[in-house]
Motif scaffolding. Structure first.
Motif: not given
Length: 156
Positions: A43, A48, A50, A52, A77, A111, A113, A115, A126, A128
């Protein structure tokens, strides 16, 4: 490598890029290195992102997840988030990446993420957080990207 997938994007972003005839999932993919490492962006939105990555195939000689692999996941990411923040008139160029590796992992899927910490006109930063399948933190990274104009000749 796994099957093809398409990350989820907010509809307004899909519409903005589609109006220009741009294939959003291809533009914000993990790139050739990310494909080789089987990184999947699941996503993506400016606030945000995300994704993997499997541990298998991304290890160092001791069988642990390679710190550089975590760095590639983090930069992928964070860069996607920065590109989405910058919009269609900007490109994101990573200028600083740091990673703290908290624990080793030998198998499974991690995973990440991403932000935002800061989203400005000329830079985006960001954080992560990369976790294992049990939700335990494996790595924390911070990426700062410079947001450059896609067409510098249009600057006044």
């Amino acid at each position: 490598m796994g099957e093809q997938h398409s990350p989820k994007f907010p509809q307004e972003i899909i519409d903005e890029y589609a109006a220009l005839g741009i294939d959003l999932p291809a533009l914000f993919s993990a790139g050739h290195l990310g494909e080789r490492m089987d990184i999947r962006v699941l996503e993506a939105a400016p606030d945000r992102v995300v994704g993997t990555m499997p541990v298998e195939g991304n290890t160092q000689p001791y069988g642990l997840l390679h710190g550089g692999a975590s760095a590639v996941l983090a930069e992928t990411l964070g860069s996607v988030g920065a590109m989405l923040h910058g919009g269609i008139d900007k490109i994101a160029v990573g200028v600083d990446l740091n990673c703290t590796h908290h624990r080793g992992i030998r198998s499974g899927l991690v995973t990440g993420v991403a932000t935002p910490v800061h989203r400005g006109r000329s830079t985006a930063t960001y954080e992560i957080v990369i976790t294992d399948e049990d939700g335990k933190r494996v790595c924390t990274a911070r990426l700062t990207c410079l947001l450059r104009d896609t067409n510098p000749q249009q600057q006044g």
